[in-house]
Design a protein around this motif. Structure first.
Motif, PDB file in Angstrom:
ATOM      1  N   MET A   1       0.562  -0.821  -0.056  1.00  0.00           N
ATOM      2  CA  MET A   1      -0.205   0.311  -0.149  1.00  0.00           C
ATOM      3  C   MET A   1       0.570   1.048  -0.256  1.00  0.00           C
ATOM      4  O   MET A   1       2.405   1.025   0.476  1.00  0.00           O
ATOM      5  N   LYS A   2       0.070   2.396  -0.374  1.00  0.00           N
ATOM      6  CA  LYS A   2       0.355   3.780  -0.490  1.00  0.00           C
ATOM      7  C   LYS A   2      -0.357   4.116   0.423  1.00  0.00           C
ATOM      8  O   LYS A   2      -1.943   4.207   0.525  1.00  0.00           O
ATOM      9  N   SER A   3       0.402   5.358   1.653  1.00  0.00           N
ATOM     10  CA  SER A   3      -0.196   6.219   2.275  1.00  0.00           C
ATOM     11  C   SER A   3      -0.929   7.522   1.737  1.00  0.00           C
ATOM     12  O   SER A   3      -0.872   7.947   0.913  1.00  0.00           O
ATOM     13  N   ALA A   4      -1.563   7.981   2.854  1.00  0.00           N
ATOM     14  CA  ALA A   4      -2.331   8.992   2.021  1.00  0.00           C
ATOM     15  C   ALA A   4      -1.040  10.695   2.515  1.00  0.00           C
ATOM     16  O   ALA A   4      -0.700  10.544   2.988  1.00  0.00           O
TER      17      ALA A   4
ATOM     18  N   VAL B   1      -4.610  10.155   8.504  1.00  0.00           N
ATOM     19  CA  VAL B   1      -3.922   8.443   9.466  1.00  0.00           C
ATOM     20  C   VAL B   1      -4.216   7.154   8.259  1.00  0.00           C
ATOM     21  O   VAL B   1      -5.856   7.169   8.245  1.00  0.00           O
ATOM     22  N   THR B   2      -3.543   6.907   7.768  1.00  0.00           N
ATOM     23  CA  THR B   2      -3.992   5.498   7.090  1.00  0.00           C
ATOM     24  C   THR B   2      -3.432   4.820   8.146  1.00  0.00           C
ATOM     25  O   THR B   2      -2.578   4.471   8.494  1.00  0.00           O
ATOM     26  N   ALA B   3      -4.532   3.636   8.360  1.00  0.00           N
ATOM     27  CA  ALA B   3      -4.091   2.775   9.100  1.00  0.00           C
ATOM     28  C   ALA B   3      -3.971   1.058   8.220  1.00  0.00           C
ATOM     29  O   ALA B   3      -5.418   0.651   7.711  1.00  0.00           O
ATOM     30  N   PHE B   4      -3.295  -0.044   9.169  1.00  0.00           N
ATOM     31  CA  PHE B   4      -3.746  -1.569   8.756  1.00  0.00           C
ATOM     32  C   PHE B   4      -3.570  -2.128  10.285  1.00  0.00           C
ATOM     33  O   PHE B   4      -2.482  -1.857  10.702  1.00  0.00           O
ATOM     34  N   ILE B   5      -4.120  -2.677  10.471  1.00  0.00           N
ATOM     35  CA  ILE B   5      -4.571  -3.139  11.997  1.00  0.00           C
ATOM     36  C   ILE B   5      -5.424  -4.104  12.729  1.00  0.00           C
ATOM     37  O   ILE B   5      -6.631  -5.378  11.633  1.00  0.00           O
ATOM     38  N   PHE B   6      -4.990  -5.208  13.257  1.00  0.00           N
ATOM     39  CA  PHE B   6      -5.597  -6.368  14.469  1.00  0.00           C
ATOM     40  C   PHE B   6      -6.500  -5.357  15.038  1.00  0.00           C
ATOM     41  O   PHE B   6      -6.155  -4.446  15.600  1.00  0.00           O
ATOM     42  N   MET B   7      -8.029  -5.234  15.857  1.00  0.00           N
ATOM     43  CA  MET B   7      -8.438  -4.472  16.446  1.00  0.00           C
ATOM     44  C   MET B   7      -9.720  -5.531  17.075  1.00  0.00           C
ATOM     45  O   MET B   7     -10.083  -5.958  16.029  1.00  0.00           O
ATOM     46  N   SER B   8      -9.815  -5.725  18.431  1.00  0.00           N
ATOM     47  CA  SER B   8     -10.414  -7.012  18.971  1.00  0.00           C
ATOM     48  C   SER B   8     -11.322  -6.065  19.662  1.00  0.00           C
ATOM     49  O   SER B   8     -11.771  -4.643  19.114  1.00  0.00           O
TER      50      SER B   8
ATOM     51  N   ASN C   1     -12.654  -5.622  22.368  1.00  0.00           N
ATOM     52  CA  ASN C   1     -12.320  -5.014  23.539  1.00  0.00           C
ATOM     53  C   ASN C   1     -10.928  -4.242  23.898  1.00  0.00           C
ATOM     54  O   ASN C   1     -10.615  -3.762  24.839  1.00  0.00           O
ATOM     55  N   GLY C   2     -10.829  -4.119  22.754  1.00  0.00           N
ATOM     56  CA  GLY C   2      -9.712  -3.227  22.865  1.00  0.00           C
ATOM     57  C   GLY C   2      -8.076  -3.673  22.768  1.00  0.00           C
ATOM     58  O   GLY C   2      -7.237  -3.147  22.031  1.00  0.00           O
ATOM     59  N   ASP C   3      -7.550  -5.005  22.399  1.00  0.00           N
ATOM     60  CA  ASP C   3      -6.603  -5.677  21.900  1.00  0.00           C
ATOM     61  C   ASP C   3      -6.094  -4.925  20.524  1.00  0.00           C
ATOM     62  O   ASP C   3      -6.865  -5.029  19.993  1.00  0.00           O
ATOM     63  N   GLU C   4      -5.008  -4.888  20.657  1.00  0.00           N
ATOM     64  CA  GLU C   4      -4.705  -4.301  19.628  1.00  0.00           C
ATOM     65  C   GLU C   4      -2.966  -3.604  18.805  1.00  0.00           C
ATOM     66  O   GLU C   4      -2.384  -3.769  19.700  1.00  0.00           O
ATOM     67  N   ILE C   5      -3.001  -4.103  17.456  1.00  0.00           N
ATOM     68  CA  ILE C   5      -1.594  -4.225  16.247  1.00  0.00           C
ATOM     69  C   ILE C   5      -1.912  -3.365  15.876  1.00  0.00           C
ATOM     70  O   ILE C   5      -2.415  -3.777  15.030  1.00  0.00           O
ATOM     71  N   ASP C   6      -0.532  -2.498  15.226  1.00  0.00           N
ATOM     72  CA  ASP C   6      -1.137  -1.542  14.647  1.00  0.00           C
ATOM     73  C   ASP C   6       0.283  -1.478  13.562  1.00  0.00           C
ATOM     74  O   ASP C   6       1.539  -1.125  14.015  1.00  0.00           O
ATOM     75  N   TRP C   7      -0.475  -1.065  12.222  1.00  0.00           N
ATOM     76  CA  TRP C   7       0.836  -0.430  11.177  1.00  0.00           C
ATOM     77  C   TRP C   7      -0.052   0.991  11.250  1.00  0.00           C
ATOM     78  O   TRP C   7      -1.102   0.813  10.426  1.00  0.00           O
ATOM     79  N   GLU C   8      -0.039   1.689  11.500  1.00  0.00           N
ATOM     80  CA  GLU C   8      -0.249   3.253  10.906  1.00  0.00           C
ATOM     81  C   GLU C   8       1.294   4.359  10.007  1.00  0.00           C
ATOM     82  O   GLU C   8       2.204   3.883  10.918  1.00  0.00           O
ATOM     83  N   TRP C   9       0.121   4.768   9.398  1.00  0.00           N
ATOM     84  CA  TRP C   9       0.970   5.834   8.303  1.00  0.00           C
ATOM     85  C   TRP C   9       0.790   8.072   9.305  1.00  0.00           C
ATOM     86  O   TRP C   9      -0.581   8.572   8.529  1.00  0.00           O
ATOM     87  N   VAL C  10       1.422   8.621   9.564  1.00  0.00           N
ATOM     88  CA  VAL C  10       1.168  10.097   9.395  1.00  0.00           C
ATOM     89  C   VAL C  10       1.989  10.881   9.536  1.00  0.00           C
ATOM     90  O   VAL C  10       3.339  10.421   9.506  1.00  0.00           O
TER      91      VAL C  10
END
Length: 261
Positions: A115-118, A124-131, A133-142
């Motif tokens: 991918m290419k971010s904005a 914010v461009t995001a590619f993540i795991f989101m549960s 109840n709030g467990d989270e693993i992120d790739w994010e681009w700003v």
């Protein structure tokens, strides 16, 4: 305005830039061939997890694997893949954006996106795991930064975040992966290990602050210009005079590999 569950991202912005770098190049992975991954016999799979690949060509049925796609004007399928858009709000609040959430939960496995971010500060461009109840693993681009983070049960532990400059993330495609196992999380950038966090390293206050709850895979693009602190974290607010209609992030493909039990 699009409603996102990326609560940790907003909390991180509000808390400032307390970042703890924890990256190491300790190996290499062929990110283009997830079907060649070894089987993790000690991992119990979530019953409804389903491995898939979406190449996002114009004929892709987005509804097969994804939900929460919001207004159809905020995304399109093109010969260059999935285009996620932030629309110019034209002076009335935040720009509406895109969110894609996988229909099925997965607990441990590998995900990958090319991918290419904005290309605009304040988004914010995001590619993540989101549960749920709030467990989270992120790739994010700003801006020109790529950020990785993990969160446990929605606790805003900002020391889990890592941010580094990646100057061409909006002009060139890169391949990003997350290998989530019961004992470690490994982030991959273009097939190389970018960062690794072990479960053992997350122990505090008598428990492991390690994401382990079954989660959805999410792709998103959102306007972070709503508050001064959030906008500052995202290198904004966005200057809409430079973007008369919309700003886009592009995704060539997403691969999801569920581990077998």
């Amino acid at each position: 305005m699009v409603s996102f569950k990326l609560s940790s991202v907003i909390a991180l912005a509000l808390a400032g830039s307390a970042l703890n770098i924890n990256a190491a190049a300790v190996g290499k992975r062929d990110g283009a061939a997830i079907d060649k991954r070894p089987s993790y016999t000690g991992v119990k799979a979530v019953d409804n997890c389903q491995s898939f690949t979406d190449n996002f060509d114009p004929n892709t049925d987005l509804h097969q694997h994804w939900e929460k796609m919001n207004n159809a004007s905020t995304y399109s399928l093109t010969s260059d893949g999935l285009e996620m858009k932030i629309l110019n709000p034209r002076g009335s609040g935040l720009g509406p954006g895109s969110l894609f959430s996988s229909k099925r939960l997965m607990q441990y496995g590998f995900i990958e996106a090319k991918m290419k971010s904005a290309p605009a500060g304040g988004l914010v461009t995001a590619f993540i795991f989101m549960s749920p109840n709030g467990d989270e693993i992120d790739w994010e681009w700003v801006g020109d930064e790529v950020q990785t983070a993990y969160y446990y049960q929605g606790i805003p532990d900002f020391s889990s975040a890592d941010a580094k400059a990646l100057k061409d993330q909006s002009t060139n495609y890169h391949t990003y992966g997350i290998d989530w196992q019961p004992d470690a999380i490994t982030w991959y950038l273009d097939g190389e290990v970018y960062r690794k966090v072990t479960k053992e390293s997350t122990y505090k206050d008598g428990e492991y602050h390690y994401p382990s709850e079954a989660a959805h895979v999410e792709l998103g693009l959102w306007d972070a210009s709503g508050s001064e602190s959030t906008a500052a974290w995202a290198h904004g607010p966005i200057n809409w005079s430079e973007h008369p209609d919309h700003v886009s992030a592009h995704v060539k493909y997403v691969k999801v590999d569920c581990y077998s039990s």
